[in-house]
Design a protein around this motif. Structure first.
Motif, short mmCIF file in Angstrom:
data_model
loop_
_atom_site.label_atom_id
_atom_site.label_comp_id
_atom_site.label_asym_id
_atom_site.label_seq_id
_atom_site.Cartn_x
_atom_site.Cartn_y
_atom_site.Cartn_z
N TYR A 1 12.22 23.14 -5.06
CA TYR A 1 11.83 21.90 -4.25
C TYR A 1 11.01 21.11 -4.72
O TYR A 1 11.20 19.87 -4.87
CB TYR A 1 11.49 22.26 -2.72
N SER A 2 10.11 21.69 -5.40
CA SER A 2 8.70 20.76 -6.23
C SER A 2 9.42 20.23 -7.53
O SER A 2 8.84 19.08 -7.80
CB SER A 2 7.59 21.59 -6.27
N VAL A 3 10.14 20.91 -8.10
CA VAL A 3 10.47 20.31 -9.48
C VAL A 3 11.68 19.48 -9.29
O VAL A 3 11.58 18.44 -10.08
CB VAL A 3 11.10 21.78 -10.33
N ILE A 4 12.63 19.80 -8.49
CA ILE A 4 13.72 18.70 -8.07
C ILE A 4 13.26 17.43 -7.62
O ILE A 4 13.44 16.33 -7.96
CB ILE A 4 14.76 19.27 -7.05
N GLY A 5 12.10 17.64 -6.77
CA GLY A 5 11.55 16.45 -6.14
C GLY A 5 10.67 15.64 -7.31
O GLY A 5 10.74 14.30 -7.13
N ARG A 6 10.21 16.19 -8.19
CA ARG A 6 9.57 15.47 -9.39
C ARG A 6 10.64 14.41 -9.97
O ARG A 6 10.57 13.34 -10.28
CB ARG A 6 9.08 16.18 -10.43
N VAL A 7 11.98 15.00 -10.02
CA VAL A 7 12.91 14.31 -10.96
C VAL A 7 13.59 13.25 -9.76
O VAL A 7 13.54 11.91 -10.05
CB VAL A 7 14.24 15.04 -10.94
N VAL A 8 13.50 13.33 -8.62
CA VAL A 8 13.82 12.49 -7.41
C VAL A 8 12.73 11.12 -7.35
O VAL A 8 13.01 10.25 -7.26
CB VAL A 8 14.25 13.05 -5.95
N LEU A 9 11.55 11.70 -7.45
CA LEU A 9 10.45 10.57 -7.37
C LEU A 9 10.41 9.67 -8.37
O LEU A 9 9.54 8.62 -8.39
CB LEU A 9 9.01 11.39 -7.33
#
Length: 309
Positions: free
Chosen positions: A172-180
């Motif tokens: 969730y944290s790593v994928i979130g970095r991509v989305v952000l």
């Protein structure tokens, strides 16, 4: 000015992870009236009701999501909202609290590792030292200084569930970095919560929540409201904002603040005893967070290098 802004971000992350600690207290109140999956669904459904109007009001120039973006939003909801919460509550019910806490405490290490490998984020020696100090503090708090507890643990099937919780939050944290890289923390959090709520619905219906609603108490609803507003809406947005500004690896160090805040709140609201071991552990956590995030005056050799441009 830049340094002042950085400390403001650190303050936001500290506040966000502190509110997550309060979820343990609110959860104890809510679980007296509702089953685990229903608590999760009501929490995120309430958060979604707040987040979508906020997003429509504040984020008027947001780019229209493409098919790939919808997939990423769905993955965020599946990992950080649905699967993580299901694993967490299953572990809370079937695993010792100490074992569950130690598994969750390992989360920042996995996030830092994945951030370095997959996102090519810069991870310095200072970050690693800070993370290890904070982890030592969490272990001290959870085990109450009795490290022999490690040797008493035996492998059990529930450990796979705990491992699932750790892996899904790291993703969730790593994928979130991509989305952000494309969307703001408000947009990312809103769509993640929206999808997560949909994924949680069938699990909640399986528990037949309409039977619990009839006997539910006002404190239970207030606890769910607290988790919706502070723990989810405010906490998740601030956490994602921190990831957007300083990266998933460094932001993950602040997760170690969560058990410290949980212990302090348990002492204040539940009347639990604050021991010297807990205080020592908290000092380790605070020291680790400071060392791992302090602004460096001199350049130090990084362990992995971020791609620029």
């Amino acid at each position: 000015m830049e340094r002042k802004k950085q400390w403001m971000i650190y303050g936001m992350l500290t506040f966000a992870t502190s509110t997550w600690g309060s979820a343990f207290i609110a959860g104890k109140v809510a679980i007296e009236s509702f089953d685990p999956a229903t608590i999760s669904f009501l929490r995120f459904f309430g958060a979604a009701l707040l987040l979508f109007p906020i997003m429509w009001l504040v984020e008027k120039n947001t780019p229209k999501p493409r098919k790939k973006d919808w997939v990423l939003f769905a993955l965020l909801g599946l990992t950080g909202v649905a699967i993580y919460n299901i694993c967490f509550f299953l572990a809370s019910k079937h695993a010792p609290v100490i074992k569950s806490s130690l598994f969750i405490a390992a989360n920042p290490m996995l996030i830092m590792l994945l951030s370095g490998l997959l996102l090519k984020e810069t991870i310095s020696k200072r970050n690693v030292i800070g993370l290890l100090l904070a982890f030592a503090g969490v272990v001290t708090i959870v085990t109450e200084g009795n490290l022999m507890i490690f040797f008493r643990f035996q492998f059990e099937p529930i450990d796979f569930v705990l491992l699932g919780a750790v892996i899904t939050w790291a993703l969730y944290s790593v994928i979130g970095r991509v989305v952000l890289r494309k969307y703001s923390s408000i947009v990312s959090t809103t769509y993640a919560v929206g999808f997560g709520t949909l994924f949680l619905l069938p699990f909640s219906l399986f528990e037949k929540p309409w039977q619990s609603i009839a006997t539910s108490t006002l404190p239970a609803w207030l606890a769910i409201a607290h988790m919706s507003v502070f723990v989810t809406v405010i906490g998740f947005i601030l956490y994602y904002y921190g990831i957007q500004k300083i990266g998933a690896a460094k932001a993950s160090i602040f997760i170690n603040v969560m058990p410290v805040s949980a212990v302090i709140m348990a002492t204040v609201f539940l009347g639990e005893t604050l021991t010297l071991t807990t205080v020592i552990g908290a000092l380790f956590v605070i020291s680790g967070v400071y060392v791992g995030t302090a602004v460096r005056r001199q350049k130090e050799k990084p362990i992995s290098h971020a791609k620029t441009g």
